[in-house]
Design a protein around this motif. Structure first.
Motif, mmCIF file in Angstrom:
data_model
loop_
_atom_site.group_PDB
_atom_site.id
_atom_site.type_symbol
_atom_site.label_atom_id
_atom_site.label_comp_id
_atom_site.label_asym_id
_atom_site.label_seq_id
_atom_site.Cartn_x
_atom_site.Cartn_y
_atom_site.Cartn_z
ATOM 1 N N ALA A 115 -15.696 -47.296 18.950
ATOM 2 C CA ALA A 115 -15.051 -48.494 19.496
ATOM 3 C C ALA A 115 -16.090 -49.356 20.223
ATOM 4 O O ALA A 115 -17.059 -48.850 20.797
ATOM 5 C CB ALA A 115 -13.934 -48.103 20.454
ATOM 6 N N SER A 116 -15.884 -50.672 20.203
ATOM 7 C CA SER A 116 -16.858 -51.602 20.766
ATOM 8 C C SER A 116 -16.837 -51.595 22.288
ATOM 9 O O SER A 116 -15.783 -51.413 22.916
ATOM 10 C CB SER A 116 -16.584 -53.026 20.267
ATOM 11 O OG SER A 116 -16.703 -53.094 18.862
ATOM 12 N N VAL A 117 -18.027 -51.799 22.867
ATOM 13 C CA VAL A 117 -18.120 -52.110 24.292
ATOM 14 C C VAL A 117 -17.835 -53.597 24.421
ATOM 15 O O VAL A 117 -18.548 -54.434 23.853
ATOM 16 C CB VAL A 117 -19.521 -51.766 24.844
ATOM 17 C CG1 VAL A 117 -19.630 -52.167 26.304
ATOM 18 C CG2 VAL A 117 -19.818 -50.283 24.673
ATOM 19 N N LEU A 118 -16.773 -53.949 25.145
ATOM 20 C CA LEU A 118 -16.213 -55.300 25.065
ATOM 21 C C LEU A 118 -17.095 -56.387 25.676
ATOM 22 O O LEU A 118 -16.837 -57.572 25.459
ATOM 23 C CB LEU A 118 -14.829 -55.315 25.726
ATOM 24 C CG LEU A 118 -13.797 -54.356 25.102
ATOM 25 C CD1 LEU A 118 -12.448 -54.501 25.790
ATOM 26 C CD2 LEU A 118 -13.659 -54.605 23.603
ATOM 27 N N THR A 119 -18.132 -55.999 26.433
ATOM 28 C CA THR A 119 -19.017 -57.039 26.990
ATOM 29 C C THR A 119 -19.848 -57.712 25.903
ATOM 30 O O THR A 119 -20.296 -58.852 26.073
ATOM 31 C CB THR A 119 -19.973 -56.428 28.032
ATOM 32 O OG1 THR A 119 -20.571 -55.260 27.479
ATOM 33 C CG2 THR A 119 -19.217 -56.068 29.296
ATOM 34 N N SER A 120 -20.080 -57.002 24.806
ATOM 35 C CA SER A 120 -20.819 -57.550 23.668
ATOM 36 C C SER A 120 -22.165 -58.101 24.126
ATOM 37 O O SER A 120 -22.803 -57.558 25.028
ATOM 38 C CB SER A 120 -19.981 -58.625 22.972
ATOM 39 O OG SER A 120 -20.637 -59.117 21.824
#
Length: 385
Positions: A115-120
């Motif tokens: 899953a992505s780390v939302l800070t990108s």
């Protein structure tokens, strides 16, 4: 900003006299980067909305990121935020904290599962800020900190997945840090160049104003005072001193240097008096600052010997020659002179320590020529660095 090296103009400075900061475009670009990447993070959350375990946590995270983006952008747009590195370090801490806020939206097991780390890419902001404010080392520090935080979220087993991100962060820190350091040096040199141009322009203006008036009057007072004699001789001597002082002021150059070097001529010109002429090349003779200081001390000691031992009517000449990698200093007087043996005996401390000793410490060579009735000439050759 209108600047030409043929004659730097005042347009390169603000109305309050402060030199335009060449780093300002980088800071403005950073503010734009911060805002745009926060928008990317919002779009990323919206596009993955159905796959986020706790959407409310993602909203909280984006809200914190947005608030900090506003605060950091305002700070980087102000002089205090650019001048002080505290904001950049605070940006790094808050950005890393926002990375961990992803745990509000996704369980750690999901993040390590892909899953992505939302800070990108938003989290690259403090890396760029530190690179701009602290150069290469600051950029590498920011990149290493963000990379370690990302590794702690992804887990060591997934290190290969974040390798490209780490590489991009390191490259960004290096490139931007190098560019910032280069521009900072350019700003310093521009400031020095403008100061030199301003000082030269003011000196030329004064020269035009006093050359045809004050200097001619002083020269006339000197001639008439010597012709009249008596108490007028003292007035003539004072006029001669003031004439030399004004001519020295007109000839003195701005105290500019380059990378730890300084113009030796600028340091020697103020030593001129009615009995001491200082002859220097038209261009600068840049010498390592510490060496230049020692050479000036040597010249002062030699002139002191002239004053003490050459006789009351003796005059002296200080000549500077630029030999490329070396500088040649000559100090000559037309005094009573002496023999080399008597010179060493008469001025033991001054000659042996202050002159020969100093030049020897600089790795240079000293030659002295003297004879009764023929004055004394010192010749010193020293490397510029």
């Amino acid at each position: 900003m209108d600047v030409s090296l043929g004659g730097l103009r005042a347009d390169a400075t603000r109305s309050d006299g402060e030199v335009v900061d060449l780093m300002l475009p980088l800071w403005r670009a950073l503010v734009v980067f911060r805002v745009i990447t926060w928008g990317f993070a919002c779009f990323g959350v919206w596009s993955r909305w159905d796959g986020i375990a706790r959407p409310s946590g993602a909203v909280i995270q984006l809200a914190v990121m947005g608030l900090w983006t506003v605060i950091a952008s305002i700070g980087y747009s102000r002089h205090w935020g650019r001048r002080n590195t505290r904001l950049a370090f605070a940006d790094l801490i808050v950005s890393v904290g926002c990375m961990y806020l992803t745990l509000l939206a996704q369980p750690l097991i999901d993040i390590r599962g892909g899953a992505s780390v939302l800070t990108s890419v938003w989290v690259a902001g403090p890396v760029l800020a530190l690179a701009i404010s602290r150069g290469r080392d600051g950029g590498l520090l920011g990149a290493a900190t963000v990379s370690l935080a990302l590794l702690s979220l992804r887990g060591v087993d997934n290190a290969s997945r974040i390798l490209s991100n780490v590489q991009l962060l390191l490259v960004a820190g290096l490139v931007v840090g190098y560019a910032a350091s280069t521009m900072r040096r350019a700003t310093t040199r521009l400031r020095d160049a403008i100061a030199t141009e301003s000082a030269t322009a003011e000196r030329l203006r004064l020269s035009r104003s006093i050359h045809d008036g004050v200097l001619q009057v002083l020269a006339q007072v000197q001639r008439r005072g010597n012709a009249i004699g008596g108490e007028a001789v003292e007035l003539a001597a004072l006029a001669a001193e003031q004439e030399v002082a004004l001519r020295t002021l007109m000839a003195t150059r701005a105290a500019t240097g380059d990378r730890g070097r300084i113009d030796l001529c600028m340091l020697l010109l103020p030593l001129a008096t009615p009995r001491v002429d200082v002859v220097v090349p038209a261009g600068q003779v840049l010498v390592a600052t510490a060496r230049a200081t020692e050479l000036v001390a040597v010249v002062k000691e030699a002139l002191s010997n002239v004053s003490k031992h050459a006789g009351p009517g003796a005059s002296a000449w200080v000549v500077v020659e630029d030999l490329g990698t070396e500088v040649l200093l000559s100090i000559r007087d037309d005094g009573v002179g002496t023999t080399p043996d008597q010179l060493d005996a008469r001025g033991h401390l001054g000659v042996s320590q202050s002159i020969r000793g100093r030049i020897a410490d600089l790795g240079g060579k000293v030659t002295v020529r003297t004879a009764p009735g023929e004055g004394t000439e010192w010749e010193m050759k020293v490397s510029k660095t």
